[in-house]
Design a protein around this motif. Structure first.
Motif, PDB file in Angstrom:
ATOM      1  N   VAL A 236     -13.339 -21.152  18.994  1.00 26.50           N
ATOM      2  CA  VAL A 236     -14.308 -22.232  18.824  1.00 26.50           C
ATOM      3  C   VAL A 236     -15.586 -21.927  19.599  1.00 26.50           C
ATOM      4  CG1 VAL A 236     -14.736 -24.693  19.075  1.00 26.50           C
ATOM      5  CG2 VAL A 236     -12.454 -23.888  18.510  1.00 26.50           C
ATOM      6  N   ASP A 237     -15.445 -21.504  20.849  1.00 24.54           N
ATOM      7  CA  ASP A 237     -16.624 -21.200  21.660  1.00 24.54           C
ATOM      8  C   ASP A 237     -17.400 -20.011  21.109  1.00 24.54           C
ATOM      9  OD1 ASP A 237     -16.177 -23.282  23.448  1.00 24.54           O
ATOM     10  OD2 ASP A 237     -14.822 -22.073  24.674  1.00 24.54           O
ATOM     11  N   ALA A 238     -16.714 -19.101  20.438  1.00 20.38           N
ATOM     12  CA  ALA A 238     -17.388 -17.934  19.867  1.00 20.38           C
ATOM     13  C   ALA A 238     -18.307 -18.303  18.708  1.00 20.38           C
ATOM     14  CB  ALA A 238     -16.350 -16.903  19.404  1.00 20.38           C
ATOM     15  N   LEU A 239     -18.169 -19.514  18.175  1.00 18.92           N
ATOM     16  CA  LEU A 239     -18.995 -19.946  17.056  1.00 18.92           C
ATOM     17  C   LEU A 239     -20.408 -20.342  17.480  1.00 18.92           C
ATOM     18  CD1 LEU A 239     -16.417 -22.245  15.198  1.00 18.92           C
ATOM     19  CD2 LEU A 239     -16.882 -19.824  14.772  1.00 18.92           C
TER      20      LEU A 239
ATOM     21  N   GLU B  82     -26.847 -21.626  24.049  1.00 20.67           N
ATOM     22  CA  GLU B  82     -27.498 -22.936  23.988  1.00 20.67           C
ATOM     23  C   GLU B  82     -26.719 -23.941  23.140  1.00 20.67           C
ATOM     24  OE1 GLU B  82     -29.442 -20.015  23.638  1.00 20.67           O
ATOM     25  OE2 GLU B  82     -29.797 -20.297  25.789  1.00 20.67           O
ATOM     26  N   GLY B  83     -25.565 -23.530  22.633  1.00 24.27           N
ATOM     27  CA  GLY B  83     -24.758 -24.421  21.816  1.00 24.27           C
ATOM     28  C   GLY B  83     -25.165 -24.479  20.364  1.00 24.27           C
ATOM     29  N   VAL B  84     -25.973 -23.537  19.922  1.00 22.94           N
ATOM     30  CA  VAL B  84     -26.416 -23.486  18.523  1.00 22.94           C
ATOM     31  C   VAL B  84     -25.419 -22.645  17.720  1.00 22.94           C
ATOM     32  CG1 VAL B  84     -28.255 -22.762  16.960  1.00 22.94           C
ATOM     33  CG2 VAL B  84     -28.814 -23.695  19.219  1.00 22.94           C
ATOM     34  N   PRO B  85     -24.984 -23.131  16.544  1.00 21.03           N
ATOM     35  CA  PRO B  85     -24.054 -22.339  15.722  1.00 21.03           C
ATOM     36  C   PRO B  85     -24.626 -20.964  15.400  1.00 21.03           C
ATOM     37  CG  PRO B  85     -24.175 -24.583  14.907  1.00 21.03           C
ATOM     38  CD  PRO B  85     -25.240 -24.464  15.959  1.00 21.03           C
ATOM     39  N   LYS B  86     -23.776 -19.944  15.530  1.00 23.05           N
ATOM     40  CA  LYS B  86     -24.226 -18.575  15.297  1.00 23.05           C
ATOM     41  C   LYS B  86     -24.350 -18.290  13.799  1.00 23.05           C
ATOM     42  CE  LYS B  86     -22.274 -16.571  19.530  1.00 23.05           C
ATOM     43  NZ  LYS B  86     -21.292 -15.609  20.074  1.00 23.05           N
ATOM     44  N   THR B  87     -25.438 -17.632  13.450  1.00 23.21           N
ATOM     45  CA  THR B  87     -25.725 -17.352  12.044  1.00 23.21           C
ATOM     46  C   THR B  87     -24.668 -16.459  11.420  1.00 23.21           C
ATOM     47  OG1 THR B  87     -28.092 -17.531  12.490  1.00 23.21           O
ATOM     48  CG2 THR B  87     -27.450 -16.435  10.452  1.00 23.21           C
ATOM     49  N   ASP B  88     -24.173 -15.456  12.176  1.00 26.57           N
ATOM     50  CA  ASP B  88     -23.204 -14.526  11.589  1.00 26.57           C
ATOM     51  C   ASP B  88     -21.909 -15.233  11.204  1.00 26.57           C
ATOM     52  OD1 ASP B  88     -22.482 -14.940  14.221  1.00 26.57           O
ATOM     53  OD2 ASP B  88     -22.512 -12.828  14.802  1.00 26.57           O
ATOM     54  N   TRP B  89     -21.447 -16.175  12.045  1.00 33.12           N
ATOM     55  CA  TRP B  89     -20.236 -16.918  11.696  1.00 33.12           C
ATOM     56  C   TRP B  89     -20.484 -17.868  10.524  1.00 33.12           C
ATOM     57  CZ3 TRP B  89     -15.372 -16.067  12.474  1.00 33.12           C
ATOM     58  CH2 TRP B  89     -14.940 -15.355  13.598  1.00 33.12           C
ATOM     59  N   LEU B  90     -21.637 -18.497  10.506  1.00 38.59           N
ATOM     60  CA  LEU B  90     -21.962 -19.388   9.390  1.00 38.59           C
ATOM     61  C   LEU B  90     -21.974 -18.633   8.068  1.00 38.59           C
ATOM     62  CD1 LEU B  90     -24.858 -21.481  10.996  1.00 38.59           C
ATOM     63  CD2 LEU B  90     -22.581 -22.329  10.403  1.00 38.59           C
ATOM     64  N   GLU B  91     -22.533 -17.430   8.076  1.00 34.16           N
ATOM     65  CA  GLU B  91     -22.615 -16.637   6.849  1.00 34.16           C
ATOM     66  C   GLU B  91     -21.235 -16.218   6.358  1.00 34.16           C
ATOM     67  OE1 GLU B  91     -25.242 -16.194   4.921  1.00 34.16           O
ATOM     68  OE2 GLU B  91     -26.244 -17.542   6.328  1.00 34.16           O
ATOM     69  N   VAL B  92     -20.337 -15.887   7.292  1.00 32.09           N
ATOM     70  CA  VAL B  92     -18.978 -15.497   6.882  1.00 32.09           C
ATOM     71  C   VAL B  92     -18.271 -16.674   6.227  1.00 32.09           C
ATOM     72  CG1 VAL B  92     -16.726 -14.686   7.662  1.00 32.09           C
ATOM     73  CG2 VAL B  92     -18.797 -13.747   8.694  1.00 32.09           C
ATOM     74  N   VAL B  93     -18.380 -17.840   6.840  1.00 29.74           N
ATOM     75  CA  VAL B  93     -17.716 -19.020   6.280  1.00 29.74           C
ATOM     76  C   VAL B  93     -18.307 -19.382   4.924  1.00 29.74           C
ATOM     77  CG1 VAL B  93     -17.209 -21.466   6.635  1.00 29.74           C
ATOM     78  CG2 VAL B  93     -17.088 -19.889   8.563  1.00 29.74           C
TER      79      VAL B  93
ATOM     80  N   PRO C  77     -21.033 -29.762  15.210  1.00 32.48           N
ATOM     81  CA  PRO C  77     -22.314 -29.061  15.025  1.00 32.48           C
ATOM     82  C   PRO C  77     -22.189 -27.854  14.107  1.00 32.48           C
ATOM     83  CG  PRO C  77     -21.989 -29.611  17.332  1.00 32.48           C
ATOM     84  CD  PRO C  77     -20.699 -29.907  16.639  1.00 32.48           C
ATOM     85  N   PHE C  78     -21.068 -27.131  14.198  1.00 30.74           N
ATOM     86  CA  PHE C  78     -20.866 -25.979  13.321  1.00 30.74           C
ATOM     87  C   PHE C  78     -20.697 -26.434  11.871  1.00 30.74           C
ATOM     88  CE2 PHE C  78     -18.385 -22.638  11.255  1.00 30.74           C
ATOM     89  CZ  PHE C  78     -19.131 -21.513  11.589  1.00 30.74           C
ATOM     90  N   LEU C  79     -19.885 -27.448  11.656  1.00 26.98           N
ATOM     91  CA  LEU C  79     -19.685 -27.969  10.302  1.00 26.98           C
ATOM     92  C   LEU C  79     -20.986 -28.518   9.722  1.00 26.98           C
ATOM     93  CD1 LEU C  79     -16.287 -29.843  10.831  1.00 26.98           C
ATOM     94  CD2 LEU C  79     -16.623 -27.718   9.544  1.00 26.98           C
ATOM     95  N   ASP C  80     -21.763 -29.213  10.553  1.00 22.80           N
ATOM     96  CA  ASP C  80     -23.026 -29.791  10.086  1.00 22.80           C
ATOM     97  C   ASP C  80     -24.034 -28.723   9.681  1.00 22.80           C
ATOM     98  OD1 ASP C  80     -22.062 -32.319  10.467  1.00 22.80           O
ATOM     99  OD2 ASP C  80     -23.051 -32.632  12.403  1.00 22.80           O
ATOM    100  N   ALA C  81     -23.882 -27.519  10.227  1.00 20.10           N
ATOM    101  CA  ALA C  81     -24.796 -26.427   9.889  1.00 20.10           C
ATOM    102  C   ALA C  81     -24.413 -25.738   8.583  1.00 20.10           C
ATOM    103  CB  ALA C  81     -24.837 -25.405  11.026  1.00 20.10           C
TER     104      ALA C  81
END
Length: 357
Positions: A287-290, A294-305, A334-338
């Motif tokens: 979860v923390d790796a996402l 600064e607590g912003v969702p990482k682009t690389d994980w978002l793209e994989v999902v 925050p990750f889901l919202d992104a």
């Protein structure tokens, strides 16, 4: 007279300024009101779009002492966390209270005493779920975990449970294999993802159409290379008809605390493209790796999902204690919202259903 005139002028000046201030205040208040009214549809639309009803893909009903907060407390905290459904399982090992230990260990890592496989954990889950009214029972999807994954007899134990109450058990796991500190404390042979005993379990899972939740770390706490990856890949290659849920994407506490795991999103994408029977459980340390610092969702994980929207689920991974449920699930928001709205709801609630019998 001068004093009188001066006083009259001051009063008039004060009144004039007050009127101006009041007019400005009224205009400002009207402007703010209009802005808030214009913003309300947008805010309410976003709130409705992101009103998640979670399917928690990993709740351990007991901890390593086989202790639990109980079903009533679990249900209470599921409501607070907006968890509609949950994958529920026990804890496949229990901690030994050795005569050399001055007090009862509170967790498997509390001292150097070993842990051992504990088959009664499944019956504790069974009794807890069966104690509920039928409507509440339907919210839970129990998984079998109380078997020794290095024992060739494990497959027989699992099948006995499946036949004892057909339809009750919905999957197998979490199966502990490479698990840094925990696997190092297990009495006897070390479990591996490609162990012959587990190969038989995977075949049984395919026969019954049951998914297998597998914990198999990618590496050790001191190595940066993915040294254990071949073990996982052999299990996936050999059992193409078995649905795998890879817990925590190969991460655990010791790995993430002691080193930076680089290239994990790229590896996950590569494995998902290569193995159609692989799915990812985002829980615990992943979860923390996402998020970045600064607590912003990482682009690389978002793209994989986004590239594999049907292959990810989320879970709290609470272990016997259920107070953290809301905080843990909120950490995903925050990750889901992104993510695109449809993808977010798949990951939050519906993907897991397609892998279950």
């Amino acid at each position: 007279m001068e004093r009188f005139v001066s006083k009259s002028f001051s009063s008039t000046h004060f009144l004039h300024n007050s009127l101006i201030a009041n007019l400005v205040g009224v205009r400002l208040a009207l402007a703010l009101l209009v802005m808030s009214l214009l913003a309300m549809p947008l805010l309410s639309g976003n709130a409705q779009a992101r009103d998640y009803q979670f399917f928690d893909a990993e709740i351990h009903y007991q901890d390593a002492k086989q202790a639990t907060d109980g079903m009533d407390f679990l249900l209470e905290n599921m409501e607070k966390a907006s968890i509609e459904k949950a994958l529920i399982t026990g804890f496949s090992v229990t901690k030994k209270w050795a005569s050399s230990s001055p007090r009862r260990p509170f967790s498997y890592g509390a001292d150097d005493a070993p842990v051992y496989w504990y088959s009664a954990t499944d019956m504790l889950v069974y009794d807890a779920v069966k104690s509920l009214p039928e409507r509440e029972q339907s919210r839970f999807y129990p998984f079998i975990t109380g078997f020794n994954p290095t024992d060739l007899n494990a497959v027989d134990h699992i099948e006995r449970l499946l036949k004892r109450d057909p339809g009750f058990w919905k999957g197998i796991g979490e199966v502990f294999t490479r698990h840094d500190l925990l696997s190092a404390m297990i009495e006897g042979e070390r479990p591996l993802a490609h162990h012959p005993a587990l190969m038989r379990v995977y075949q049984l899972a395919a026969k019954y159409g049951l998914p297998v939740m597998l914990h198999s770390n990618l590496t050790s706490p001191v190595m940066k290379e993915f040294i254990y990856l071949p073990e996982l890949e052999l299990a996936l290659e050999t059992n193409p008809k078995t649905t795998f849920i890879w817990a925590h994407a190969g991460l655990s506490d010791a790995i993430t605390l002691q080193q930076t795991v680089e290239g994990l999103p790229e590896l996950v994408a590569e494995l998902l493209g290569k193995y159609q029977n692989l799915n990812i459980l985002l829980s615990w340390t992943v979860v923390d790796a996402l998020y970045d610092a600064e607590g912003v969702p990482k682009t690389d994980w978002l793209e994989v999902v986004k590239s594999y929207p049907n292959r990810f689920v989320i879970g709290s991974d609470v272990v016997g204690g259920f107070s953290p449920l809301k905080e843990t699930m909120d950490h995903f928001r925050p990750f889901l919202d992104a993510l695109p709205e449809e993808v977010a709801h798949r990951v939050a609630s519906t993907n897991l259903l397609q892998w279950l019998p």
